[in-house]
Each structure stands twice: as C-alpha cells, then as structure tokens.
Design a protein around this motif. Sequence first.
Motif, PDB file in Angstrom:
ATOM      1  N   ILE A  28      -1.459   6.973   1.264  1.00 23.07           N
ATOM      2  CA  ILE A  28      -2.840   6.493   1.393  1.00 23.07           C
ATOM      3  C   ILE A  28      -3.057   5.910   2.788  1.00 23.07           C
ATOM      4  O   ILE A  28      -4.101   6.134   3.410  1.00 23.07           O
ATOM      5  CB  ILE A  28      -3.160   5.466   0.286  1.00 23.07           C
ATOM      6  N   GLN A  29      -2.060   5.184   3.310  1.00 24.88           N
ATOM      7  CA  GLN A  29      -2.175   4.628   4.662  1.00 24.88           C
ATOM      8  C   GLN A  29      -2.301   5.754   5.696  1.00 24.88           C
ATOM      9  O   GLN A  29      -3.099   5.667   6.623  1.00 24.88           O
ATOM     10  CB  GLN A  29      -0.958   3.760   4.994  1.00 24.88           C
ATOM     11  N   SER A  66      -7.120   4.036  -3.085  1.00 28.72           N
ATOM     12  CA  SER A  66      -6.303   3.285  -4.055  1.00 28.72           C
ATOM     13  C   SER A  66      -7.031   3.165  -5.380  1.00 28.72           C
ATOM     14  O   SER A  66      -6.437   3.342  -6.446  1.00 28.72           O
ATOM     15  CB  SER A  66      -5.976   1.892  -3.531  1.00 28.72           C
ATOM     16  N   GLU A 110     -10.402   2.147   8.186  1.00 25.18           N
ATOM     17  CA  GLU A 110      -9.098   2.348   7.546  1.00 25.18           C
ATOM     18  C   GLU A 110      -8.996   1.532   6.254  1.00 25.18           C
ATOM     19  O   GLU A 110      -8.543   2.037   5.229  1.00 25.18           O
ATOM     20  CB  GLU A 110      -7.965   1.965   8.492  1.00 25.18           C
ATOM     21  N   THR A 111      -9.435   0.285   6.311  1.00 29.75           N
ATOM     22  CA  THR A 111      -9.393  -0.575   5.120  1.00 29.75           C
ATOM     23  C   THR A 111     -10.274  -0.023   4.021  1.00 29.75           C
ATOM     24  O   THR A 111      -9.877   0.028   2.856  1.00 29.75           O
ATOM     25  CB  THR A 111      -9.831  -2.007   5.485  1.00 29.75           C
ATOM     26  N   PRO A 120       0.823  -1.203   0.000  1.00 25.12           N
ATOM     27  CA  PRO A 120       0.000   0.000   0.000  1.00 25.12           C
ATOM     28  C   PRO A 120       0.866   1.266   0.000  1.00 25.12           C
ATOM     29  O   PRO A 120       1.959   1.289   0.557  1.00 25.12           O
ATOM     30  CB  PRO A 120      -0.825  -0.113   1.278  1.00 25.12           C
ATOM     31  N   GLN A 160      -8.579   3.039   2.545  1.00 24.30           N
ATOM     32  CA  GLN A 160      -7.438   2.652   1.705  1.00 24.30           C
ATOM     33  C   GLN A 160      -7.915   2.115   0.358  1.00 24.30           C
ATOM     34  O   GLN A 160      -7.383   2.482  -0.689  1.00 24.30           O
ATOM     35  CB  GLN A 160      -6.589   1.593   2.409  1.00 24.30           C
ATOM     36  N   ALA A 178      -5.756   7.238   5.515  1.00 28.76           N
ATOM     37  CA  ALA A 178      -6.750   6.326   6.092  1.00 28.76           C
ATOM     38  C   ALA A 178      -6.685   6.364   7.618  1.00 28.76           C
ATOM     39  O   ALA A 178      -7.720   6.347   8.292  1.00 28.76           O
ATOM     40  CB  ALA A 178      -6.517   4.908   5.573  1.00 28.76           C
TER      41      ALA A 178
END
Length: 165
Positions: A127-128, A156, A148-149, A123, A152, A131
């Motif tokens: 972006i992490q 993405s 968070e997932t 990742p 992301q 998130a």
Amino acid sequence: MRGFEAASGLLKERIRTAGEARGFAVTRLLTAWAEVVGPDLAAITRPVKIGHGKGGMGASLTLLTTSVNAPMVQMQLPAIKEKVNACYGYAAISRISLTQTAPTGFAEGQASFTHAPAPKPAPDPAIQAEASRVATGVHDNALREALETLTQNFLSRAKSQRGRS
C-alpha cells in the motif's frame, strides 16, 4: 512444563483473590469497567471498593473520580447503579459513594483516568508503494505527503472492507 499458556489464565486466580479482598466478588466489574458503565463514564471514574453492610443486604460501591467531574458523575449515579447491578445479575449495590482525587500530583496511588490509545498497525508495504507511485508527479512536498496519506488511508480501508466480506 505445560507449554504455552495465556497470561490471563496464569493471573486469573491472583486477580480474583485481590478483587475479593477489596469486595469485588465479580471481577468483571474491575476488568471490564468501560463495558459496564460505558466509555464516557469509564474515562472519568474508577471502581475502588465494595463494602458490605452488617445486615448483608445491599453493598456500597466506592468510585474514584476527579473533583472537576464529581458533579457530573453524581447526577449519573442512579444509571451507574443500574448498570453495575445488571453486571451482577441482581440488586447487589444499594448505594454508591464518590471519592474525589486530583488527576495528578500524588506520587503513589495516582489514578490514571486516561486510557492508552491503541497502537496503529504498521502500514502494508504494498500500500505504501502504491501511494508513493500515485503521488510521484507532485512537486510540492506537503501536497505529495497529503496525497500519499490519503491514498494509504483509502487503500487500507478498501483492503479491510474486502477482508470482512
């Protein structure tokens, strides 16, 4: 020294020689089996050998499959023959025979009917970080991880779509 060379270029002659020894004049049938017959059939079959008759007219393709899938593959043999002949560009295959095997249990020569999944790319750190920032105020761990997932995945996907346009 010729510098860097693609691995496919170094192995091309050996693959062709090994394929011809088993009757495969067109190695594309081996290397792109999933493209020739489709991913569903490629997942349950493997081309093993092409045998040529004494008269030279029409070869016989031997496919390896599991005993569980053999009846399903048997029903699709005419379609498989059409696709394989399309790969050759003429009616090279006149007959297809099935060889059944167990999916596991043989130490040597065991056929693998599953393809390795493509590895997921690492990742993007930006972006992490975004998130994590979005999910900062959430106190429930499971909910925060899910948020968070989701963030992301969304970021993405948006980034990859911008890259294509």
